[in-house]
Every structure is written in C-alpha cells, then in structure tokens.
Design a protein around this motif. Structure first.
Motif, PDB file in Angstrom:
ATOM      1  N   LEU A  36       0.805 -41.111 -26.846  1.00  0.00           N
ATOM      2  CA  LEU A  36       1.630 -40.075 -25.985  1.00  0.00           C
ATOM      3  C   LEU A  36       2.354 -39.244 -26.704  1.00  0.00           C
ATOM      4  N   ALA A  37       2.213 -37.759 -26.378  1.00  0.00           N
ATOM      5  CA  ALA A  37       2.880 -36.567 -27.106  1.00  0.00           C
ATOM      6  C   ALA A  37       4.222 -36.515 -26.451  1.00  0.00           C
ATOM      7  N   VAL A  38       5.280 -36.650 -27.014  1.00  0.00           N
ATOM      8  CA  VAL A  38       6.587 -36.244 -26.362  1.00  0.00           C
ATOM      9  C   VAL A  38       7.360 -35.014 -27.021  1.00  0.00           C
ATOM     10  N   PRO A  39       7.637 -34.104 -26.157  1.00  0.00           N
ATOM     11  CA  PRO A  39       8.288 -32.834 -26.817  1.00  0.00           C
ATOM     12  C   PRO A  39       9.885 -33.187 -26.908  1.00  0.00           C
ATOM     13  N   ALA A  40      10.310 -34.144 -27.677  1.00  0.00           N
ATOM     14  CA  ALA A  40      11.731 -34.282 -28.101  1.00  0.00           C
ATOM     15  C   ALA A  40      11.740 -34.221 -29.858  1.00  0.00           C
ATOM     16  N   ALA A  41      12.495 -33.599 -29.930  1.00  0.00           N
ATOM     17  CA  ALA A  41      12.891 -33.404 -31.670  1.00  0.00           C
ATOM     18  C   ALA A  41      12.877 -34.693 -32.598  1.00  0.00           C
ATOM     19  N   LEU A  42      11.892 -34.823 -33.415  1.00  0.00           N
ATOM     20  CA  LEU A  42      11.937 -35.906 -34.296  1.00  0.00           C
ATOM     21  C   LEU A  42      12.907 -35.725 -35.447  1.00  0.00           C
ATOM     22  N   LEU A  43      14.073 -36.370 -35.401  1.00  0.00           N
ATOM     23  CA  LEU A  43      15.245 -36.178 -36.383  1.00  0.00           C
ATOM     24  C   LEU A  43      14.949 -36.786 -37.815  1.00  0.00           C
ATOM     25  N   TRP A 118       7.257 -46.884 -21.250  1.00  0.00           N
ATOM     26  CA  TRP A 118       7.783 -45.694 -21.727  1.00  0.00           C
ATOM     27  C   TRP A 118       7.879 -44.538 -20.942  1.00  0.00           C
ATOM     28  N   ASN A 119       8.992 -44.122 -20.454  1.00  0.00           N
ATOM     29  CA  ASN A 119       9.102 -43.097 -19.644  1.00  0.00           C
ATOM     30  C   ASN A 119       9.723 -41.748 -20.261  1.00  0.00           C
ATOM     31  N   TYR A 120       9.259 -40.626 -20.142  1.00  0.00           N
ATOM     32  CA  TYR A 120       9.769 -39.335 -20.628  1.00  0.00           C
ATOM     33  C   TYR A 120       9.774 -38.078 -19.522  1.00  0.00           C
ATOM     34  N   LEU A 121      10.968 -37.792 -19.095  1.00  0.00           N
ATOM     35  CA  LEU A 121      10.951 -36.576 -18.162  1.00  0.00           C
ATOM     36  C   LEU A 121      12.018 -35.318 -18.366  1.00  0.00           C
ATOM     37  N   ALA A 122      11.576 -34.312 -17.859  1.00  0.00           N
ATOM     38  CA  ALA A 122      12.331 -33.029 -17.953  1.00  0.00           C
ATOM     39  C   ALA A 122      13.575 -33.397 -17.169  1.00  0.00           C
ATOM     40  N   GLY A 123      14.427 -32.961 -17.927  1.00  0.00           N
ATOM     41  CA  GLY A 123      16.008 -32.635 -17.200  1.00  0.00           C
ATOM     42  C   GLY A 123      16.484 -33.965 -16.498  1.00  0.00           C
ATOM     43  N   ILE A 124      16.730 -35.033 -17.016  1.00  0.00           N
ATOM     44  CA  ILE A 124      16.882 -36.429 -16.688  1.00  0.00           C
ATOM     45  C   ILE A 124      18.310 -36.459 -15.902  1.00  0.00           C
ATOM     46  N   ASN A 125      19.207 -35.683 -16.295  1.00  0.00           N
ATOM     47  CA  ASN A 125      20.555 -35.751 -15.564  1.00  0.00           C
ATOM     48  C   ASN A 125      20.778 -34.501 -14.995  1.00  0.00           C
ATOM     49  N   CYS A 160      12.064 -48.035 -20.894  1.00  0.00           N
ATOM     50  CA  CYS A 160      13.157 -46.936 -21.319  1.00  0.00           C
ATOM     51  C   CYS A 160      12.680 -45.603 -20.266  1.00  0.00           C
ATOM     52  N   ALA A 161      13.859 -44.930 -20.183  1.00  0.00           N
ATOM     53  CA  ALA A 161      13.522 -43.356 -19.543  1.00  0.00           C
ATOM     54  C   ALA A 161      14.570 -42.692 -20.199  1.00  0.00           C
ATOM     55  N   LEU A 162      13.752 -41.525 -20.834  1.00  0.00           N
ATOM     56  CA  LEU A 162      14.759 -40.605 -21.577  1.00  0.00           C
ATOM     57  C   LEU A 162      14.459 -39.161 -21.161  1.00  0.00           C
ATOM     58  N   GLY A 163      15.460 -38.177 -21.324  1.00  0.00           N
ATOM     59  CA  GLY A 163      15.143 -37.008 -20.899  1.00  0.00           C
ATOM     60  C   GLY A 163      14.556 -35.965 -22.241  1.00  0.00           C
ATOM     61  N   VAL A 164      13.698 -34.977 -21.753  1.00  0.00           N
ATOM     62  CA  VAL A 164      13.249 -34.179 -22.869  1.00  0.00           C
ATOM     63  C   VAL A 164      13.236 -32.531 -22.092  1.00  0.00           C
ATOM     64  N   PRO A 165      13.197 -31.517 -23.144  1.00  0.00           N
ATOM     65  CA  PRO A 165      13.600 -30.341 -22.561  1.00  0.00           C
ATOM     66  C   PRO A 165      12.569 -29.952 -21.262  1.00  0.00           C
ATOM     67  N   ALA A 166      11.483 -29.923 -21.156  1.00  0.00           N
ATOM     68  CA  ALA A 166      10.602 -29.563 -20.316  1.00  0.00           C
ATOM     69  C   ALA A 166       9.114 -30.207 -20.131  1.00  0.00           C
ATOM     70  N   GLY A 167       8.567 -29.956 -19.171  1.00  0.00           N
ATOM     71  CA  GLY A 167       7.151 -30.317 -19.237  1.00  0.00           C
ATOM     72  C   GLY A 167       6.863 -31.521 -18.218  1.00  0.00           C
TER      73      GLY A 167
END
Length: 328
Positions: A36-43, A118-125, A160-167
């Motif tokens: 799964l590709a997730v567009p959140a920056a790897l620090l 694992w869940n990743y969604l734009a603008g979670i808040n 888990c459910a995390l917010g990413v910038p877009a997509g």
C-alpha cells in the motif's frame, strides 16, 4: 495537514513476494509485489516500506473486487484505494463501499477472520457540513461491518486510521483462516464503547490482536495514543503524550503475555510505526522512545501524519512475532 517534507511520487517495491508492505512517502508503487502506497512523509525508516504481514513462500498474488492480495492458504493480505464518491457524506459512502468489498474479498477467497486493518484518509480532522471526517469514516465502517454480519464489539480487528494530505481512501488488511484473540487495555475504555461525545458511530476496532499463524504467535497492536479511559491527555505536550502512549503500549503487551501465560513479547523486540502530527517533534520523541522501549533505532519508523483526534500529536502502532507454544 501540516507542511511535510517532499517525497517521490512513485517508489519501486523492494523484493519480497511473500511480504505485505506499507510504503510511506509515495503516491504510487512500481513492481509486482503487494503493498500500500501512503502519501505521508517518511521522517525516518526504510524507503522500501514497512513489512506488516509475512506469509509463507507459497503465497500467490490474486485480485478480487478491487483488492490486490497475497494469499498462502492460511493468511490473506490485501490492499486497495478508492476515490470518494457522491456528495455530502462522500467519505462515509466510500468507506462503506470499501469495507463491503473487503468483506466480499475475504468471503470469496475463504479467509473469514479479519485480524488487522490499516486506514489512511485525507483530511481526517476536517469538518464537512459540521461533521468531522473521521466520524464519517466510522459511520461507513460500522455500517459495512453490520451489513456483513461482523461483530461490532468484542471480536473486532486491530486497526489504525491516520490522516494524509490528499488522495483516495487507502486500506490494507490482514485476514486469516484461524481465529484471532482480540485484546483490550485496562487503562482505556474499549473504543467500540466510547460515549456519544466521540460520534454516533463508535470506532470498530480492538486495542490489539493475537494470531497464531504457522509456527509463530503474532501480535498486532492498534494505533495507540495518549488516551486514558476515553479522554485525551496532555494537550499540546508531545513528550507527555508520548510517555502516556508508551504506558498504554506496555499495558497491551502485558495483556498479550497474560493471555499466552508466558512472557512471550517484550517491548524491545517489537517493531513500531510512530505517526507525528508535527515533523519537528521527531528528535525529542525518538529520544524518549529509545529510552523507554529499549529498542534499537531500526525498529522505529517515523511518519508525518494526522491523528484521529485533533488534540493528539502522536500515535504509535506495533507488531512482532515469536515462536508459538501450546495454543491450538
């Protein structure tokens, strides 16, 4: 979403045909594996992705109802992404559709037990028509669970459910042909029993899941934050939140060992993904986690992402496996 370091649009998958991965810092992936590709920056962490599911060498790639999967006869790992549809409650509708497809895939391929998601969604808040998007997500998820005849409390998967910038909404899941054991945290109210203050539809997940697969006992700890009871702690203080999160992680690990009736898992032997709302919080948080968890640096992966509650600055998930002993 706060500003993040730039990341490549496409990342090449590393070899590992029987390993399910999540690759942070990428919109798309190139290669034949299942990830799964997730567009959140790897620090901090491996560019080739985090191994979240290890299947047998006999695992084969299969496609089903929009999911690309690895299946080995015992475990099923699948990934999918779906653009939001409709208007108004677009995320809720999209989430329900995605989870209906997930359960259809499990049924079609013969893996009835959902273990981890694992869940990743734009603008979670972000608020949409007065409703936070994470609450819309919970609504769609719970409706799909109910429609599929899945439990809404008790024997529910780790997640888990995390917010990413877009997509699009991006989902990875692990299912099994064996039963799993859900775990809760005595320091916290079960998420599926949260009061209505957190939305009319409670989050459908357990704090962790234990699964015996092959010769190994696997522990999957859900995204964990500075929550005691049902309340968030230490607003604005990332170090204090990290300390409280560690206390919750240790409580879950102790619960897993109690269920297994042996000291099977130790914090220093697990692998962690640490989600930070602010990338600049990396140095103090990494120092604290190295000291409190006793882990080597390579076991900590840090990602810039938004947490499901706007006041929370950090979320940590963990996983590991040990030799299985004496559990059918």
């Amino acid at each position: 979403m706060n500003a993040q370091p730039a990341f490549p649009t496409t990342v090449d998958l590393v070899p590992g045909a029987n390993t399910g991965r999540i690759v942070f810092g990428a919109d798309t992936l190139a290669g034949d594996g299942v990830a799964l590709a997730v567009p959140a920056a790897l620090l901090a962490g491996p560019a080739g992705g985090v191994a979240v599911a290890r299947l047998s060498p006999a695992a084969a790639v299969v496609e089903s109802d929009g999911f690309r999967c690895l299946a080995d006869g015992e475990l099923l790992f699948g990934v999918s992404s779906i653009d939001e549809t409709g208007t108004g409650d677009g995320l809720g509708v999209t989430t329900e559709l995605a989870y209906r497809r997930l359960f259809t895939t499990m049924a079609a391929l013969g893996y009835p037990v959902l273990v981890r998601v694992w869940n990743y969604l734009a603008g979670i808040n972000r608020q949409e028509e007065g409703v936070e998007r994470y609450r819309r997500f919970n609504r769609g998820r719970q409706r799909a669970f109910a429609a599929a005849g899945q439990a809404l409390t008790g024997r529910v998967p780790a997640a888990c459910a995390l917010g990413v910038p877009a997509g699009p909404l991006r989902i990875a899941f692990l299912a099994s042909r064996r039963p799993m054991l859900p775990l809760e945290n005595p320091r916290q109210i079960s998420a599926y029993h949260y009061p209505d203050d957190y939305g009319a539809y409670s989050p459908t997940f357990s704090r962790a899941a234990l699964l015996q697969a092959g010769a190994c006992e696997n522990l999957f700890i859900s995204g964990t934050a500075a929550i005691v009871g049902h309340r968030s702690c230490y607003t604005g203080d990332v170090v204090a939140q990290a300390e409280e999160t560690v206390a919750n992680l240790l409580a879950v690990i102790a619960g897993a060992n109690l269920l297994l009736d042996r000291a099977a898992f130790a914090a220093r032997q697990l692998d962690y993904v640490v989600y930070l709302r602010h990338a600049g919080d990396l140095p103090p948080v990494r120092a604290l986690l190295l000291a409190r968890l006793g882990v080597s640096p390579e076991r900590l992966v840090f990602v810039a992402a938004d947490v499901c509650r706007a006041e929370l600055l950090i979320e940590i998930e963990a996983g590991g496996r040990v030799e299985a002993r004496g559990r059918a």
